[in-house]
Design an enzyme around this catalytic site. Structure first.
Site, PDB file in Angstrom:
ATOM      1  N   GLU A   1       8.055   9.822 -20.100  1.00 27.00           N
ATOM      2  CA  GLU A   1       9.101  10.665 -20.652  1.00 27.00           C
ATOM      3  C   GLU A   1      10.415   9.894 -20.593  1.00 27.00           C
ATOM      4  O   GLU A   1      10.661   9.141 -19.641  1.00 27.00           O
ATOM      5  CB  GLU A   1       9.240  11.974 -19.869  1.00 27.00           C
ATOM      6  CG  GLU A   1      10.359  12.859 -20.407  1.00 27.00           C
ATOM      7  CD  GLU A   1      10.279  14.298 -19.922  1.00 27.00           C
ATOM      8  OE1 GLU A   1      11.004  15.139 -20.477  1.00 27.00           O
ATOM      9  OE2 GLU A   1       9.502  14.579 -19.001  1.00 27.00           O
TER      10      GLU A   1
ATOM     11  N   CYS B   1       9.557  17.826 -20.766  1.00 30.10           N
ATOM     12  CA  CYS B   1      10.534  18.784 -21.291  1.00 30.10           C
ATOM     13  C   CYS B   1      11.263  18.251 -22.516  1.00 30.10           C
ATOM     14  O   CYS B   1      11.813  19.025 -23.304  1.00 30.10           O
ATOM     15  CB  CYS B   1      11.539  19.142 -20.202  1.00 30.10           C
ATOM     16  SG  CYS B   1      10.827  20.092 -18.843  1.00 30.10           S
TER      17      CYS B   1
ATOM     18  N   GLU C   1       4.620  22.749 -20.399  1.00 32.70           N
ATOM     19  CA  GLU C   1       5.085  23.687 -19.373  1.00 32.70           C
ATOM     20  C   GLU C   1       5.578  25.008 -19.969  1.00 32.70           C
ATOM     21  O   GLU C   1       6.467  25.652 -19.417  1.00 32.70           O
ATOM     22  CB  GLU C   1       6.173  23.043 -18.504  1.00 32.70           C
ATOM     23  CG  GLU C   1       5.619  22.006 -17.559  1.00 32.70           C
ATOM     24  CD  GLU C   1       6.622  21.560 -16.506  1.00 32.70           C
ATOM     25  OE1 GLU C   1       6.194  21.008 -15.486  1.00 32.70           O
ATOM     26  OE2 GLU C   1       7.841  21.768 -16.704  1.00 32.70           O
TER      27      GLU C   1
END
Length: 662
Positions: free
Chosen positions: A55, A249, A381
């Site tokens: 990420e 995210c 998530e």
């Protein structure tokens, strides 16, 4: 990456407190007798078992893995001049004016207009926490430029050190009043950890500049627009089974407008639309107002990296939901089709023939052959009914067109609790392919949960341990360390993942990279600065398991039970059918030296000599560092095997691995 401080995680302030599961000193001091049932195969180990999660957090892409040295190279940051400053050499006079073309090219709206009325006038770029420059290395400079009418001047390029001494220089002479690309190459005179780049009009006149770039020649495989070779090498050395990208995210974005859109990350660099990085303002203790995503490292480069290091690609796409810890925006179900089409088009981009619409785009970028993608993730998530109802639409569309593609599904942010229970129940009812479970927890949690998957449904969905890392202080604490206590506890937990390889088919530590000055989250697997990189103790554990995966799981028993922490012992074993070896992994999590006798049952022949690899430290707070990168590193020796018995003296706080021919 989870953003809340988990209420279920016990705060850890153990310091140097010893981790011990021993029930009595007498039993800890006497040699335990274990049985390895080498002829009883319990599971096949998936080739994807141990992999990587990437990420763009902690300056992981721009200023990290992506080798571009110029920050805000096309002036597309929210503040066009961020990363640049005006320079006037020899009392020069001039102006720098940032021009915005608006919708003429939404992906590359801005450029800078330089004018000099006297002397050498221009701009200096600070790089990403400076520019790491190596003595004797070639550097490739490029720029899109056009001369102003009546102007014929040169563009002077200088690399300078912290004291403004020139360490490399070149000259570019734009010859047209139309946009064109110009290049130059030069060699650095000395090594500088924090250089900067000066770009100056050498004469009176005017010039427009855009896409100002500087790359070292020693990128991975020597590719232009390439990756930092030392960072990729650390990944390749692990021989990972898969690479999950681009997050995290970051896939969701703080808002849906800021979500990751893969189609904007391919094609010509100047056509890739930069956006803010969602970690820009996420943590007040580590604000990063200059953190954006240039997408020089885009989906094509991710797939190419997977191919380079032999890892199966696992792209994760937005499920029509922004991060639920931020805005929690969702796309109405009747407007979800563009998101679904992105998923279908990505599969075609990865696997379609060069004659297909998106396969042709891949071929045009230099890769006519398919990337052979076998799985895709929908959501990261995400939780709640809003996720399930969107996931069902995605799943039907993907299954209808590409039934062989496995879909990875989110189980939320935590390994337990109401969110997890709801998602686990719903995903199992959907007969999901793979459920992605995440756990950022204290070391003790990992020790206590080595048996987590022992009783999972063998016929249900497979499990992806998609993000995990022991937290030495607490979740999201800036004081977390990659210490040996955390790494050892993860190793103990990983023996449980390996033992349950019929359920767990993938696992990856997270996050992957962190820049020593540009981080937002700790702990992280690999740390770098502008010139150096190293693997943490956690990296050494991950590498040990990945390089010694084996193909078939066989039982290791103590008193006829799986070894899940009795007296501080954790163990798993596999057979490698490719090399005809038994691979035994044993963790001693106690603070005392212990002995174990591992009897190999069910084999007619075992060689009399094997290899023993040990990771250990008497100091639970010990860490690797840029200065001492191998403070905790594997020690390899030979070991005698007598009468099909492996006798091990296990150091306190140690991870041990034996390989023996069978």
């Amino acid at each position: 990456m989870i953003l809340q401080i988990d209420r279920y995680t016990r705060l850890l302030a153990m310091g140097a407190v010893l981790v011990s599961c021993a029930t009595s000193s007498a039993s800890a001091q006497s040699a335990k007798v274990f049985t390895i049932k080498a002829n009883e195969v319990k599971a096949q180990v998936a080739p994807t078992m141990w992999g990587l999660f990437f990420e763009d957090i902690n300056q992981g892409a721009d200023g990290g893995l992506y080798a571009e040295l110029v920050k805000n190279r096309s002036f597309e940051f929210d503040v066009a001049g961020m990363g640049w400053k005006e320079i006037k050499d020899q009392n020069a006079e001039g102006t720098a004016l940032y021009q915005n073309r608006g919708n003429v090219n939404p992906a590359n709206r801005r450029y800078v207009q330089l004018k000099s009325s006297s002397g050498r006038y221009g701009l200096a770029n600070e790089g990403f926490k400076g520019m790491g420059i190596k003595q004797g290395m070639q550097y490739d400079f490029s720029v899109l430029a056009r001369q102003h009418e009546g102007s014929t001047g040169n563009l002077l390029i200088e690399l300078v050190d912290e004291k403004n001494a020139v360490v490399g220089t070149a000259t570019v002479k734009p010859t047209s009043t139309n946009w064109a690309k110009y290049t130059a190459t030069f060699v650095a005179k000395t090594t500088v950890p924090k250089a900067s780049l000066n770009i100056m009009l050498a004469d009176k006149g005017g010039m427009d500049l855009d896409m100002i770039s500087l790359f070292p020649r020693d990128t991975w495989k020597g590719r232009k627009n390439g990756l930092r070779a030392d960072m990729v090498q650390l990944l390749a050395d692990m021989k990972p089974g898969f690479l999950r990208f681009p997050g995290g995210c970051i896939v969701e974005g703080r808002t849906l407008d800021e979500r990751f859109q893969w189609k904007k990350t391919i094609g010509n660099l100047e056509d890739r639309e930069l956006i803010i990085n969602r970690w820009n303002v996420e943590f007040k203790h580590r604000l990063a107002p200059d953190y954006f995503q240039s997408f020089g490292l885009g989906f094509f480069e991710y797939f190419q990296l997977c191919e380079d290091i032999g890892a199966a690609p696992l792209p994760i796409l937005n499920a029509g939901m922004a991060c639920q810890f931020n805005t929690a925006e969702v796309v109405p179900l009747d407007e979800l089709q563009p998101y679904i089409q992105d998923a279908l088009d990505l599969i075609e981009f990865a696997n379609g023939p060069a004659t297909s619409v998106w396969g042709k785009k891949r071929a045009e970028m230099g890769h006519p052959a398919p990337f052979k993608m076998t799985m895709i993730g929908v959501g990261n998530e995400n939780w709640g009914p809003q996720y399930i109802e969107r996931l069902k639409v995605f799943t039907k569309a993907i299954n209808d067109k590409y039934p062989d593609i496995k879909i990875v599904n989110s189980s939320g942010t935590d390994p337990n609790g109401d969110r997890f229970d709801y998602l686990d129940r719903e995903l199992r009812a959907m007969n999901a392919d793979i459920i992605d479970e995440h756990y950022y927890r204290a070391p003790q949690w990992f020790l206590e949960n080595a048996g987590r998957y022992d009783n999972y449904d063998r016929k249900g969905p497979k499990i992806f341990a998609g993000e995990y890392a022991a937290q030495s202080v607490r979740i999201a604490s800036p004081d977390n360390k990659n210490n040996w206590q955390c790494a050892m506890s993860e190793a103990a937990f990983m023996t449980g993942l390996e033992r349950n390889a019929d359920v767990v088919v993938m696992a990856s530590y997270a996050p992957l990279f962190a820049h020593a000055e540009g981080w937002q989250w700790t702990p992280d697997l690999i740390w770098v600065d502008n010139l150096r990189s190293y693997g943490t103790a956690n990296y050494q554990v991950q590498k040990l398991f990945s390089l010694n995966r084996g193909t078939d799981v066989v039982p290791v028993l103590l008193d006829n039970k799986a070894v899940t922490g009795q007296d501080g012992y954790y163990a798993s074993a596999t057979i490698d059918r490719k090399t005809n070896e038994l691979i035994l992994k044993v963790v001693n999590s106690s603070g005392k030296k212990q002995s174990g006798s591992f009897v190999i049952d069910g084999l007619s022949k075992v060689q009399g000599k094997g290899s023993l690899t040990v990771l250990s430290s008497a100091d639970l707070n010990a860490v690797n560092s840029l200065e001492v990168p191998e403070a905790i590193s594997p020690k390899v020796s030979s070991i005698a095997i007598k009468n099909k018995k492996i006798n091990l003296d296990l150091n306190p706080y140690s991870v041990n691995m034996v390989r023996v021919k069978i």
